[in-house]
Design an enzyme around this catalytic site. Structure first.
Site, PDB file in Angstrom:
ATOM      1  N   LYS A  38      64.141  34.645  60.919  1.00 34.05           N
ATOM      2  CA  LYS A  38      64.607  35.803  60.306  1.00 34.05           C
ATOM      3  C   LYS A  38      66.185  35.794  60.249  1.00 34.05           C
ATOM      4  O   LYS A  38      66.888  36.397  59.264  1.00 34.05           O
ATOM      5  CB  LYS A  38      64.435  36.992  61.324  1.00 34.05           C
ATOM      6  CG  LYS A  38      62.871  37.244  61.497  1.00 34.05           C
ATOM      7  CD  LYS A  38      62.508  38.094  62.805  1.00 34.05           C
ATOM      8  CE  LYS A  38      60.999  38.497  62.643  1.00 34.05           C
ATOM      9  NZ  LYS A  38      60.478  38.943  64.067  1.00 34.05           N
TER      10      LYS A  38
ATOM     11  N   GLY B  54      54.325  44.663  64.962  1.00 30.83           N
ATOM     12  CA  GLY B  54      53.069  45.519  65.247  1.00 30.83           C
ATOM     13  C   GLY B  54      52.610  46.004  63.986  1.00 30.83           C
ATOM     14  O   GLY B  54      53.295  45.941  62.893  1.00 30.83           O
TER      15      GLY B  54
ATOM     16  N   VAL C 156      61.598  41.006  58.163  1.00 27.60           N
ATOM     17  CA  VAL C 156      62.505  41.277  59.374  1.00 27.60           C
ATOM     18  C   VAL C 156      62.594  42.599  60.006  1.00 27.60           C
ATOM     19  O   VAL C 156      62.959  43.611  59.212  1.00 27.60           O
ATOM     20  CB  VAL C 156      64.139  40.679  58.910  1.00 27.60           C
ATOM     21  CG1 VAL C 156      65.152  40.773  60.067  1.00 27.60           C
ATOM     22  CG2 VAL C 156      64.131  39.466  58.121  1.00 27.60           C
TER      23      VAL C 156
ATOM     24  N   GLU D  89      53.214  36.158  66.749  1.00 27.63           N
ATOM     25  CA  GLU D  89      52.603  35.234  65.709  1.00 27.63           C
ATOM     26  C   GLU D  89      51.404  34.611  66.157  1.00 27.63           C
ATOM     27  O   GLU D  89      51.071  34.462  67.438  1.00 27.63           O
ATOM     28  CB  GLU D  89      53.700  34.313  65.514  1.00 27.63           C
ATOM     29  CG  GLU D  89      55.075  34.849  64.985  1.00 27.63           C
ATOM     30  CD  GLU D  89      55.018  35.693  63.641  1.00 27.63           C
ATOM     31  OE1 GLU D  89      54.436  34.946  62.881  1.00 27.63           O
ATOM     32  OE2 GLU D  89      55.415  36.722  63.681  1.00 27.63           O
TER      33      GLU D  89
ATOM     34  N   GLY E 182      49.451  42.822  69.209  1.00 26.95           N
ATOM     35  CA  GLY E 182      49.681  42.518  67.639  1.00 26.95           C
ATOM     36  C   GLY E 182      51.027  42.180  67.291  1.00 26.95           C
ATOM     37  O   GLY E 182      51.294  42.149  66.392  1.00 26.95           O
TER      38      GLY E 182
ATOM     39  N   GLU F  61      60.720  43.163  52.789  1.00 30.41           N
ATOM     40  CA  GLU F  61      61.365  44.130  53.771  1.00 30.41           C
ATOM     41  C   GLU F  61      60.707  43.751  55.026  1.00 30.41           C
ATOM     42  O   GLU F  61      61.301  44.071  56.241  1.00 30.41           O
ATOM     43  CB  GLU F  61      61.273  45.697  53.490  1.00 30.41           C
ATOM     44  CG  GLU F  61      61.802  46.539  54.442  1.00 30.41           C
ATOM     45  CD  GLU F  61      63.372  46.397  54.486  1.00 30.41           C
ATOM     46  OE1 GLU F  61      64.243  46.912  53.577  1.00 30.41           O
ATOM     47  OE2 GLU F  61      63.826  46.164  55.403  1.00 30.41           O
TER      48      GLU F  61
HETATM   49  P1  NAP Z   1      47.126  37.745  61.319  1.00 25.59           P
HETATM   50  O1  NAP Z   1      46.990  38.943  62.167  1.00 25.59           O
HETATM   51  O2  NAP Z   1      46.929  36.366  61.891  1.00 25.59           O
HETATM   52  O3  NAP Z   1      46.578  37.894  60.038  1.00 25.59           O
HETATM   53  C1  NAP Z   1      46.560  36.765  59.020  1.00 25.59           C
HETATM   54  C2  NAP Z   1      45.649  37.233  57.896  1.00 25.59           C
HETATM   55  O4  NAP Z   1      45.839  36.149  56.958  1.00 25.59           O
HETATM   56  C3  NAP Z   1      44.267  37.215  58.418  1.00 25.59           C
HETATM   57  O5  NAP Z   1      43.364  38.256  57.704  1.00 25.59           O
HETATM   58  C4  NAP Z   1      43.758  35.809  57.816  1.00 25.59           C
HETATM   59  O6  NAP Z   1      42.335  35.873  57.546  1.00 25.59           O
HETATM   60  C5  NAP Z   1      44.458  35.577  56.801  1.00 25.59           C
HETATM   61  N1  NAP Z   1      44.713  34.090  56.423  1.00 25.59           N
HETATM   62  C6  NAP Z   1      45.343  33.260  57.042  1.00 25.59           C
HETATM   63  N2  NAP Z   1      45.356  31.978  56.443  1.00 25.59           N
HETATM   64  C7  NAP Z   1      44.628  32.216  55.386  1.00 25.59           C
HETATM   65  C8  NAP Z   1      44.077  31.442  54.335  1.00 25.59           C
HETATM   66  N3  NAP Z   1      44.435  30.171  54.448  1.00 25.59           N
HETATM   67  N4  NAP Z   1      43.309  32.046  53.365  1.00 25.59           N
HETATM   68  C9  NAP Z   1      42.830  33.121  53.337  1.00 25.59           C
HETATM   69  N5  NAP Z   1      43.179  34.008  54.099  1.00 25.59           N
HETATM   70  C10 NAP Z   1      44.068  33.470  55.121  1.00 25.59           C
HETATM   71  O7  NAP Z   1      48.688  37.667  61.294  1.00 25.59           O
HETATM   72  P2  NAP Z   1      50.014  38.993  60.966  1.00 25.59           P
HETATM   73  O8  NAP Z   1      50.145  39.191  62.422  1.00 25.59           O
HETATM   74  O9  NAP Z   1      49.295  40.288  60.178  1.00 25.59           O
HETATM   75  O10 NAP Z   1      51.071  38.191  60.439  1.00 25.59           O
HETATM   76  C11 NAP Z   1      51.055  38.174  58.982  1.00 25.59           C
HETATM   77  C12 NAP Z   1      52.208  37.905  58.552  1.00 25.59           C
HETATM   78  O11 NAP Z   1      53.058  38.841  58.447  1.00 25.59           O
HETATM   79  C13 NAP Z   1      52.952  36.682  58.922  1.00 25.59           C
HETATM   80  O12 NAP Z   1      53.798  36.043  58.224  1.00 25.59           O
HETATM   81  C14 NAP Z   1      53.800  37.353  60.107  1.00 25.59           C
HETATM   82  O13 NAP Z   1      54.953  36.402  60.431  1.00 25.59           O
HETATM   83  C15 NAP Z   1      54.206  38.466  59.508  1.00 25.59           C
HETATM   84  N6  NAP Z   1      54.655  39.550  60.297  1.00 25.59           N
HETATM   85  C16 NAP Z   1      54.020  39.934  61.359  1.00 25.59           C
HETATM   86  C17 NAP Z   1      54.224  40.838  62.174  1.00 25.59           C
HETATM   87  C18 NAP Z   1      53.497  41.567  63.265  1.00 25.59           C
HETATM   88  O14 NAP Z   1      54.025  42.107  63.936  1.00 25.59           O
HETATM   89  N7  NAP Z   1      52.299  41.090  63.583  1.00 25.59           N
HETATM   90  C19 NAP Z   1      55.243  41.915  61.788  1.00 25.59           C
HETATM   91  C20 NAP Z   1      56.193  41.209  60.553  1.00 25.59           C
HETATM   92  C21 NAP Z   1      55.996  40.304  59.784  1.00 25.59           C
HETATM   93  P3  NAP Z   1      41.194  36.139  58.674  1.00 25.59           P
HETATM   94  O15 NAP Z   1      41.468  37.534  59.258  1.00 25.59           O
HETATM   95  O16 NAP Z   1      39.948  36.054  58.102  1.00 25.59           O
HETATM   96  O17 NAP Z   1      41.588  35.012  59.987  1.00 25.59           O
HETATM   97  N1  HSE Z   2      56.086  38.255  66.031  1.00 20.77           N
HETATM   98  C1  HSE Z   2      57.086  38.814  65.412  1.00 20.77           C
HETATM   99  C2  HSE Z   2      57.886  39.722  66.587  1.00 20.77           C
HETATM  100  C3  HSE Z   2      56.621  39.935  64.378  1.00 20.77           C
HETATM  101  O1  HSE Z   2      57.433  39.529  67.660  1.00 20.77           O
HETATM  102  O2  HSE Z   2      59.018  40.009  66.405  1.00 20.77           O
HETATM  103  C4  HSE Z   2      57.408  40.779  63.852  1.00 20.77           C
HETATM  104  O3  HSE Z   2      58.250  39.917  62.709  1.00 20.77           O
END
Ligand code: NAP
Ligand code: HSE
Length: 432
Positions: free
Chosen positions: A211, A308, A138, A196, A193, A135
């Site tokens: 997505k 976020g 997207v 990406e 936050g 969920e």
């Molecule tokens: P992020 O802040 O960069 O967090 C990634 C986390 O994964 C960090 O804790 C990082 O460790 C850890 N990590 C990455 N590669 C690793 C590895 N090889 N081994 C161990 N740990 C590893 O990214 P995020 O924004 O949370 O996004 C995470 C996922 O959710 C992505 O697939 C993104 O597309 C998706 N997503 C993000 C959002 C958003 O709003 N940000 C919304 C929906 C979906 P460190 O902290 O030690 O660097």
């Molecule tokens: N980077 C993505 C966005 C996070 O801005 O929509 C949520 O999937």
């Protein structure tokens, strides 16, 4: 495994604790009592894998659980559910596959992974009799995956039009409403936050394409990948385009569009002018929205915060709840079993029929307008509205067209680009 009556906690192994993972830890902690009641057993964070053990994390995280050794998560047989919020393709794919092979249900927010390997992972999960829930992949906190999987299970989705990248929508809104520059707005989205780890995935349109592939899997039962989705980002949109769009009664949004076209499907991601009066035009900032058209239901639109930490955590933890309940009830795999896919060919973008916004920057001299009109006319493109205004060099001739075939329009634009009166390349934005 978890028995139907045991009060043994449901143990979670978290891969990643950044923006989304941090939100997940916070929500699991803040709502622990309530979540436990809903599952019938406590949800326990067993282990949290990160890259850098020393990095600051959300205060709710018990630092003793943090590790940089994947074996302590993937190799721990007492862990019931793997929650992947790391991002990227590798090692996320390898680790998710391993979790599935070991019959652990998986919750992921990783749309890049799903766009590249979704159908394969769904089939593996199906074969292993466990759930793969996504969920959070997207629409951030919008329950779009559930809506398509459950609420639309009895209907046929004819089309979907979505603002599915929070960063793009935030950047376009900040440029349009606050006069921010592109770079300033992207920086702001990163600080909040939303973006990406590599923001080019957002502003280049690739995240929206990922997505759209995930949505198409559920909406159209399509087994496809983002390479087959014609994709454009928002880098080329200039402040003048926002101003001129407004003058014609439109706003510029970054859209993901899907349509069931019978044998084939139409999938595309690009900026578009949409009429100011439509609901999608008023979806601003980090908000996302997905407008669906069901054959029986008709129009239906879902909107909410699309990126976020906390909005996404709401979706991820809701999946954890569902997966945990299924495990406790001894019926894992039901969620994933309902997803049926077949290869669907994507209609080439050349064949698209659309209206267009065109901004020509040309020399201000007699005959120029006539030659533009002639080239467009030769291609069967007719003009709907037109204005002309001074440019730093020459003039801007700006128009919207009636419906035209993309291939024919492109031919006309190539002919115009070859003329010596063209000062800068022509801006072309589809109108939906
Ligand atoms: P992020 O802040 O960069 O967090 C990634 C986390 O994964 C960090 O804790 C990082 O460790 C850890 N990590 C990455 N590669 C690793 C590895 N090889 N081994 C161990 N740990 C590893 O990214 P995020 O924004 O949370 O996004 C995470 C996922 O959710 C992505 O697939 C993104 O597309 C998706 N997503 C993000 C959002 C958003 O709003 N940000 C919304 C929906 C979906 P460190 O902290 O030690 O660097
Ligand atoms: N980077 C993505 C966005 C996070 O801005 O929509 C949520 O999937």
């Amino acid at each position: 495994m978890i028995s139907g009556t045991s009060q043994r906690p449901v143990r979670l192994g978290l891969l990643g604790c950044g923006t989304v993972g941090g939100g997940v830890v916070k929500l699991l902690t803040d709502n622990a009592k309530y979540l436990g009641m809903r599952v019938g057993a406590p949800l326990e964070i067993a282990r949290v894998l990160v890259r850098d053990e020393k990095k600051e994390r959300v205060p709710e995280l018990d630092r003793k659980l943090v590790t940089t050794d994947p074996e302590l998560v993937l190799g721990d047989d007492t862990i019931d559910v793997i929650v992947e919020t790391m991002g990227g393709l590798e090692p996320a794919r390898e680790w998710v596959e391993r979790a599935i092979e070991n019959k652990r249900s998986v919750v992921t927010a990783n749309k890049a992974l799903l766009a590249a390997h979704g159908p394969d992972l769904v089939e593996r999960a199906h074969a292993a009799g466990i759930d793969l829930a996504f969920e959070g992949s997207v629409g951030g906190g919008i329950p779009i995956i559930r809506t398509l999987r459950e609420a639309f299970a009895s209907d046929w989705v004819r089309s979907l039009t979505g603002i599915v990248n929070g960063t793009c929508n935030f950047v376009l809104t900040r440029m349009n409403e606050a006069g921010a520059t592109f770079d300033e707005a992207v920086k702001e989205a990163q600080n909040k936050g939303y973006a990406e780890a590599d923001p080019e995935l957002d502003v280049g349109g690739h995240d929206a394409a990922h997505k759209l592939v995930v949505l198409a899997m559920l909406a159209f039962g399509a087994r496809t990948d983002s390479k087959s989705v014609p994709t454009e980002g928002i880098r080329a949109i200039e402040p003048i385009d926002h101003r001129l769009a407004k003058r014609f009664g439109y706003v510029i949004k970054h859209l993901a569009v899907g349509r069931d076209a019978g044998e084939q499907i139409e999938l595309r991601v690009h900026p578009a002018l949409i009429a100011q009066s439509t609901p999608l035009a008023n979806v601003s900032g980090v908000l996302n929205a997905i407008a669906l058209e069901g054959a029986a239901l008709g129009p239906c639109m879902l909107s909410g915060r699309g990126a976020g930490d906390m909005p996404t955590a709401v979706s991820v933890v809701a999946d954890v709840l569902d997966v945990a309940r299924a495990l406790r009830s001894g019926v894992p795999g039901l969620m994933t079993r309902g997803i049926q896919m077949q290869v669907r060919k994507v209609v080439p973008i050349d064949e698209l029929r659309s209206r267009y916004f065109l901004r020509f920057n040309v020399e201000n001299k007699p005959g120029v307008l006539a030659r533009i009109a002639l080239a467009l006319g030769d291609a069967g493109v007719t003009v709907e509205q037109m204005v002309q205004e001074e440019a730093p060099s020459g003039v801007h001739v700006v128009m919207t067209t009636h419906q035209a075939v993309e291939k024919e329009l492109r031919k006309a634009l190539v002919a115009i680009a070859a003329q010596t009166f063209v000062v800068r390349p022509t801006q072309v934005i589809r109108v939906v």
